[in-house]
Motif scaffolding. Structure first.
Motif, mmCIF file in Angstrom:
data_model
loop_
_atom_site.group_PDB
_atom_site.id
_atom_site.type_symbol
_atom_site.label_atom_id
_atom_site.label_comp_id
_atom_site.label_asym_id
_atom_site.label_seq_id
_atom_site.Cartn_x
_atom_site.Cartn_y
_atom_site.Cartn_z
ATOM 1 N N TYR A 27 39.907 36.486 36.492
ATOM 2 C CA TYR A 27 39.882 37.355 37.667
ATOM 3 C C TYR A 27 39.786 36.500 38.918
ATOM 4 O O TYR A 27 38.917 35.626 39.031
ATOM 5 C CB TYR A 27 38.695 38.315 37.611
ATOM 6 N N ARG B 173 38.592 38.676 45.351
ATOM 7 C CA ARG B 173 39.286 39.054 46.568
ATOM 8 C C ARG B 173 38.346 39.011 47.767
ATOM 9 O O ARG B 173 37.168 39.402 47.682
ATOM 10 C CB ARG B 173 39.877 40.458 46.427
ATOM 11 N N GLN C 109 50.721 46.625 41.826
ATOM 12 C CA GLN C 109 50.512 45.308 41.217
ATOM 13 C C GLN C 109 49.855 44.293 42.153
ATOM 14 O O GLN C 109 49.887 43.097 41.878
ATOM 15 C CB GLN C 109 51.841 44.732 40.698
ATOM 16 N N CYS C 110 49.241 44.753 43.257
ATOM 17 C CA CYS C 110 48.562 43.789 44.131
ATOM 18 C C CYS C 110 47.106 43.593 43.737
ATOM 19 O O CYS C 110 46.411 42.766 44.329
ATOM 20 C CB CYS C 110 48.689 44.195 45.607
ATOM 21 N N GLY C 111 46.615 44.369 42.746
ATOM 22 C CA GLY C 111 45.261 44.151 42.226
ATOM 23 C C GLY C 111 44.233 45.180 42.640
ATOM 24 O O GLY C 111 43.030 44.913 42.569
ATOM 25 N N THR D 123 41.982 46.529 39.592
ATOM 26 C CA THR D 123 41.194 45.394 39.096
ATOM 27 C C THR D 123 40.065 45.062 40.049
ATOM 28 O O THR D 123 38.930 44.792 39.633
ATOM 29 C CB THR D 123 42.106 44.164 38.909
ATOM 30 N N THR E 210 48.840 41.561 48.551
ATOM 31 C CA THR E 210 48.804 40.521 47.532
ATOM 32 C C THR E 210 47.825 39.411 47.919
ATOM 33 O O THR E 210 47.265 39.404 49.014
ATOM 34 C CB THR E 210 50.213 39.954 47.308
ATOM 35 N N PRO F 42 48.987 38.762 41.718
ATOM 36 C CA PRO F 42 47.932 38.209 40.857
ATOM 37 C C PRO F 42 48.399 37.823 39.456
ATOM 38 O O PRO F 42 47.990 36.782 38.932
ATOM 39 C CB PRO F 42 46.893 39.338 40.813
ATOM 40 N N GLU F 43 49.249 38.631 38.835
ATOM 41 C CA GLU F 43 49.676 38.347 37.466
ATOM 42 C C GLU F 43 50.424 37.028 37.346
ATOM 43 O O GLU F 43 50.390 36.384 36.295
ATOM 44 C CB GLU F 43 50.548 39.492 36.940
ATOM 45 N N THR G 281 47.550 34.530 36.944
ATOM 46 C CA THR G 281 46.653 34.671 35.793
ATOM 47 C C THR G 281 47.391 34.608 34.462
ATOM 48 O O THR G 281 46.766 34.489 33.413
ATOM 49 C CB THR G 281 45.881 36.004 35.877
#
Length: 413
Positions: free
Chosen positions: A2, A5, A26-28, A31, A147, A172-173, A176
């Motif tokens: 993780y 942020r 998908q910017c997180g 999460t 992002t 992020p993906e 990670t």
């Protein structure tokens, strides 16, 4: 893994019953909300975790829209509700729950107050504007996430190269999971999020023309926007180009930077500049598939400037700053003067930044343009934001500032 942020502390300090986190897919968002659980813990108590429900799940979406009261009976707070733009019928019921809690709080001690009840995420600002915002007026705090920033990436992965950040952006993906191909990932992102969410929700009929305009905008990141020029290249009317640009801005994929001018500076450009808020998306729209030729291409300067803009904009949002951002440029060709970014704080202090990709291109004589210095009378040095190197004071009026240190420089303002 993780990646923490920068916006986390701002969220933890908010005790409003409903927190809404907006930003592209998908910017997180979910999460981040799942990781930031401390705000529902009373002093000396154990933290309560939010049960997460996503409305990408069609069954959950149908239940929440058809019988929102039953939905909230089955899934009581604290709840993390993902992609809430799909369940507009749920919001009046959320309003009822929050109002009921407020009434009962009158008779409770401060230690017994429940804290944050609902955390909501939304990736489609168009649908959010249509269906949701008015329902929760005065009952929710809004946060805006995009992002990853350069600071967030380098804090978690300090060996990351700036050229790779420009190429991949801040998704992020891609940091990670090193098995993912940035090119494939971003191609899929454009096909799914842009085509599915933005084009369909905005009611755009000409999807292929929209994607053509999107690619033309990608090629023009960090440039003054002229809808007429894009119209000529795309075959779409200038009015439609302007409308679609506004949609992309509302979707938080692009940022329109307004020019700074006052009554004395009538020579200044008045059209905005367009920037993508993630360089990876701009890079993919331009067709690059490898960071090495990209960094040596004619587009590298504009993409680095885009990275600097995104870092400043995301900092302002992540820390809840009431700051304004502009660019400054005079009219003309051979004698035109320009400063990439003018930052104005809430107390009126002004800071200037120029993006300089090539360190060797910086002269010790670098300074404020004469016209700007005469009309604005700057009180702080011009910061030349560079690809690498170290912080260096060139003169009383000018410093070199590596982009890796931009976050800390802004924190000290």
């Amino acid at each position: 893994m993780y990646i923490k942020r920068d916006i986390t502390q701002q969220i933890l300090e908010s005790s409003v019953r409903i927190q809404i986190l907006l930003g592209p897919r998908q910017c997180g968002k979910s999460t981040l909300f799942a990781a930031a659980y401390e705000s529902v813990a009373g002093e000396g108590s154990l933290p309560r975790y939010f049960q997460e429900i996503t409305f990408d799940d069609l069954q959950m979406r149908q239940l929440a829209n058809q019988d929102p009261a039953l939905f909230l009976q089955q899934f009581g707070p604290p709840l993390l509700l993902d992609e809430v733009q799909y369940v507009p019928n749920l919001f009046p019921e959320l309003k009822k729950v929050v109002d009921q809690v407020k009434r009962t709080e009158v008779f409770q001690s401060s230690a017994a107050k429940p804290g944050v009840l609902f955390r909501l995420t939304g990736s489609n600002q168009i649908l959010m504007d249509k269906n949701i915002k008015e329902s929760l007026t005065g009952r929710a705090s809004y946060f805006y996430l995009n992002t990853l920033t350069v600071h967030e990436i380098l804090t978690a992965l300090p060996e990351t190269l700036i050229k790779d950040i420009i190429f991949k952006g801040g998704w992020p993906e891609l940091y990670t999971n090193d098995r993912l191909s940035p090119t494939t990932y971003l191609n899929d992102y454009i096909r799914t999020y842009v085509e599915k969410d933005i084009i369909m929700s905005a009611g755009i009929q000409k999807s292929s023309e929209f994607l053509t305009v999107l690619r033309l905008l990608g090629a023009r990141t960090a440039q003054v926007t002229r809808h007429e020029d894009i119209s000529k290249d795309s075959g779409v009317t200038a009015v439609t180009v302007k409308e679609w640009t506004s949609i992309l801005e509302r979707a938080d994929l692009i940022y329109l930077l307004k020019p700074y001018f006052n009554n004395l500076t009538t020579r200044l450009i008045k059209s905005p500049k367009i920037y993508f808020l993630d360089t990876g998306l701009a890079v993919r729209l331009q067709g690059w598939s490898d960071p090495n030729p990209l960094i040596n291409s004619p587009q590298n300067g504009a993409l680095f400037e885009t990275l600097v803009l995104a870092e400043i904009v995301k900092f302002i949002r992540n820390y809840g700053k009431d700051w304004e951002l502009f660019f400054w440029r005079t009219k003309g060709s051979s004698d035109a003067e320009e400063i990439d970014f003018i930052l104005k704080t809430e107390n009126g202090a002004m800071y200037a930044f120029d993006a300089k990709l090539a360190i060797q291109g910086i002269s010790k004589a670098e300074n404020y343009p004469p016209y700007y210095k005469n009309h604005i009378s700057p009180k702080t040095p011009l910061a030349l934001v560079t690809y690498g190197g170290s912080r260096l004071k060139l003169s009383v009026d000018c410093i070199v500032l590596p982009i890796a240190e931009l976050h800390d420089y802004l924190m000290a303002i």
